[in-house]
Structure formats: structure tokens, C-alpha cells
Design a protein around this motif. Sequence first.
Motif, short mmCIF file in Angstrom:
data_model
loop_
_atom_site.label_atom_id
_atom_site.label_comp_id
_atom_site.label_asym_id
_atom_site.label_seq_id
_atom_site.Cartn_x
_atom_site.Cartn_y
_atom_site.Cartn_z
N ALA A 1 -11.05 -9.62 -48.27
CA ALA A 1 -11.03 -8.20 -48.64
C ALA A 1 -10.67 -7.34 -47.43
CB ALA A 1 -12.39 -7.80 -49.19
N SER A 2 -11.23 -7.66 -46.27
CA SER A 2 -10.93 -6.91 -45.04
C SER A 2 -9.46 -7.06 -44.67
CB SER A 2 -11.83 -7.40 -43.91
OG SER A 2 -13.19 -7.18 -44.22
N SER A 3 -8.92 -8.24 -44.95
CA SER A 3 -7.51 -8.47 -44.66
C SER A 3 -6.61 -7.60 -45.54
CB SER A 3 -7.18 -9.95 -44.88
OG SER A 3 -5.80 -10.20 -44.73
N GLU A 4 -7.00 -7.44 -46.80
CA GLU A 4 -6.19 -6.64 -47.72
C GLU A 4 -6.25 -5.16 -47.37
OE1 GLU A 4 -4.19 -7.45 -50.20
OE2 GLU A 4 -4.47 -9.60 -49.94
N ASP A 5 -7.46 -4.65 -47.15
CA ASP A 5 -7.63 -3.22 -46.85
C ASP A 5 -9.00 -3.04 -46.20
OD1 ASP A 5 -8.03 -0.43 -46.84
OD2 ASP A 5 -6.79 -0.17 -48.62
N ALA A 6 -9.02 -2.92 -44.88
CA ALA A 6 -10.27 -2.85 -44.14
C ALA A 6 -11.07 -1.59 -44.49
CB ALA A 6 -9.99 -2.89 -42.63
N ASP A 7 -10.38 -0.47 -44.67
CA ASP A 7 -11.09 0.78 -44.99
C ASP A 7 -11.75 0.69 -46.36
OD1 ASP A 7 -10.34 1.92 -42.58
OD2 ASP A 7 -8.47 2.73 -43.39
N ALA A 8 -11.04 0.17 -47.34
CA ALA A 8 -11.61 0.02 -48.68
C ALA A 8 -12.77 -0.98 -48.67
CB ALA A 8 -10.53 -0.43 -49.67
N ALA A 9 -12.62 -2.05 -47.89
CA ALA A 9 -13.70 -3.04 -47.78
C ALA A 9 -14.96 -2.42 -47.20
CB ALA A 9 -13.23 -4.22 -46.92
N ALA A 10 -14.79 -1.56 -46.19
CA ALA A 10 -15.94 -0.89 -45.58
C ALA A 10 -16.63 0.03 -46.58
CB ALA A 10 -15.49 -0.11 -44.35
N LEU A 11 -15.85 0.70 -47.42
CA LEU A 11 -16.43 1.58 -48.44
C LEU A 11 -17.22 0.80 -49.49
CD1 LEU A 11 -13.47 4.08 -49.02
CD2 LEU A 11 -15.63 4.53 -47.83
N MET A 12 -16.85 -0.47 -49.67
CA MET A 12 -17.55 -1.32 -50.63
C MET A 12 -18.77 -2.01 -50.03
SD MET A 12 -15.97 -0.93 -53.45
CE MET A 12 -16.64 -2.27 -54.41
N GLY A 13 -19.11 -1.67 -48.77
CA GLY A 13 -20.29 -2.22 -48.14
C GLY A 13 -20.07 -3.46 -47.31
N ILE A 14 -18.83 -3.84 -47.10
CA ILE A 14 -18.52 -5.02 -46.29
C ILE A 14 -18.51 -4.63 -44.82
CG2 ILE A 14 -16.72 -6.72 -45.72
CD1 ILE A 14 -15.88 -6.63 -48.65
N SER A 15 -19.17 -5.41 -44.00
CA SER A 15 -19.18 -5.17 -42.55
C SER A 15 -17.89 -5.72 -41.96
CB SER A 15 -20.40 -5.85 -41.91
OG SER A 15 -20.33 -5.71 -40.50
N VAL A 16 -16.94 -4.83 -41.71
CA VAL A 16 -15.65 -5.25 -41.18
C VAL A 16 -15.80 -5.84 -39.78
CG1 VAL A 16 -13.34 -4.47 -40.53
CG2 VAL A 16 -14.43 -3.55 -42.58
N ASN A 17 -16.70 -5.25 -38.99
CA ASN A 17 -16.94 -5.78 -37.64
C ASN A 17 -17.41 -7.23 -37.69
OD1 ASN A 17 -16.23 -3.44 -36.23
ND2 ASN A 17 -18.27 -2.57 -36.45
N LYS A 18 -18.28 -7.53 -38.66
CA LYS A 18 -18.79 -8.90 -38.80
C LYS A 18 -17.68 -9.86 -39.20
CE LYS A 18 -22.25 -11.61 -41.31
NZ LYS A 18 -23.33 -11.58 -42.33
N THR A 19 -16.81 -9.43 -40.12
CA THR A 19 -15.74 -10.31 -40.57
C THR A 19 -14.73 -10.56 -39.45
OG1 THR A 19 -14.46 -8.43 -41.45
CG2 THR A 19 -15.97 -9.55 -42.95
N ILE A 20 -14.46 -9.54 -38.64
CA ILE A 20 -13.54 -9.71 -37.52
C ILE A 20 -14.13 -10.67 -36.49
CG2 ILE A 20 -12.46 -8.53 -35.56
CD1 ILE A 20 -12.14 -6.08 -37.36
N SER A 21 -15.41 -10.49 -36.16
CA SER A 21 -16.07 -11.40 -35.22
C SER A 21 -16.07 -12.83 -35.75
CB SER A 21 -17.51 -10.94 -34.96
OG SER A 21 -17.54 -9.68 -34.31
#
Length: 300
Positions: free
Chosen positions: A172-192
Motif C-alpha cells: 500500500a505504501s508503495s502504491e501511494d504513501a500519503d493515502a496509506a498514512a491516511l488509512m493508519g499505516i505507519s509509512v516509516n515502519k514499512t520503509i524501515s
Amino acid sequence: MDYGTLFIQQIINGLHVGSIYALIALGYTMVYGIVKLINFAHGDIMMVGAYVAFVMMTAFNMNIVVALIVAVIFCSLLGMTIEKVAYKPLRKAPRMWALITAIGVSFFLESAVMVLFGANPKPFPAPPSKLITIGNLQFSQLMLISLALSVVLMIALERFIKTTRLGKAMRASSEDADAAALMGISVNKTISTAFVIGSALAAIGGVLFAIAYPQIKPLMGMMPGLKAFIAAVLGGIGIIPGAMLGGFLLGLIESLTKGFLSAFWPGATLWADAILFSILILVLLIKPSGILGKNIKEKV
């Protein structure tokens, strides 16, 4: 050895080295898939993994399995640290800044290893391996173990990305990081997580490479890292199956060029790398997104 046997032998050798390229290429493609960053320090993380295993085996008398586990843990932490310190502050900056930083991290790792271990190559204590002979074909047990381990890790990574919650978050972060963050996904965690997994695979690739070519040096990650990047682009960077396909294709092309074509053309070995780059250019001219990549149109 007849030409048919020589061809099959080089296919086996190509699958072996291609599996190593594929492991390293997966690190490139995972990071690029999420943060659109070409981590040119990735090949040097592979080199660090080989040196960590070397130290564990020579200074602490560890066996290759334990040394490999230590190398994986060390490089995973190293990859996460590099992401936090060098790349995260530049996440909103122009991509060129992050690219230059990646090159700087690469030089830093190479220089640090040179200071610690010197610039001269060191023999890697590869474990003894029984030679298996089938007719005129020859391959070692370590080659089979290396190939099997690489394939298992690739399949496991593919299943992790497709089926686990964290894997789906990474997609999800790969498709759209901003939208993923709005859905409650921790983008920082997925990147790490992407950096941790990619660095772990680089460490495994580095140790397997050191076993296949039992010598390590500070610049050993430069050419395999570059070839792994070519493999990722060839298969379709950002696509995990593409990285696997590109790695195996690259290994086969290199092995057949050096081992099979040299039987007909003595200068083929010297042209092996040039042939690899030529094939990459040809593929990108025909299909710029790579073999498995999809052309994405951007609105302007």
C-alpha cells in the motif's frame, strides 16, 4: 567436454550466480518500490556482510551458519541505521539529493572497511564442499545449498509481501504513501522494514558470493551490486518477481558468455560485461519499464 555438456554446465553455473544477483536485486527493488530511491550503498552492505562473516569465522571460530546469522543481524541493523540517519531527513527533498547521499554512504562504507581491514584482498574461509559428478557435469554441494537457499528466500519474501499484514502495508505504501498514512499505516515502519529485509538479503548474498569466490576485499560489492541493479531494472524495478527473473537471466547470460561462447570466441570473456550492458540497453529501448514492468502514464 563436448559442447552440449559445456552448455548444461554453464546453465548450472549461471543459475548459481544468478540466484546471488537475484537476492541482492531484491534489496534494490524493495527500497525503490516504496521510497523510489536507488540505494547505491546496497552493494557495499553486501560487502560488509561478507566481512562480518569473515570476522566471526576467523576471530571467534564460528561455523558458517552462525556467522551468516550474525552477518544478517548486523547488516539489518546497519541498513535501518543508514535509512534513519542518511535517507529519512531527505525524504521530501529532490531525489537527486538522496541519490548523491547514497553514493556518499557507499564511499563511507568502503573507506571504513579499508581502514579496519586494509585494502588487500583476504581469503574467505569457505567450508569444504563435496564435489558431485553426474557424467561429465560437476558441481559442489555448496552450490546446490546456495541455489536452494536463494530460491527458498525469494519464495518466502514473495509470500510475505502477498499474505502478511506488514507485507500488504508495504504494498500500500508503495502504491501511494500519503493515502496509506491516511488509512493508519505507519509509512516509516514499512520503509524501515524494507531496508531491514533488503539489507538482510544483501548480507546473505555477500556471504554466498564470498563462498563461491573465496576472497573478500573492500570493493567487492561494487560490481555485483551494479549487476544486481541491472538485474532489478531488467526485470522491472520495484517488482519482486522482476528482480528474481532479472537476477537469474543476468547470471545465465554472464555464465554462458564467459564459459560457453569463449569456446568459440576466445575474447568473449573480456566482453562479458559489455554484452550484459548491451542487453540491458536493448531491453530498455524496447520496454523501458523492464520485462515484467508496466508502463505508467503520468498526467501533466
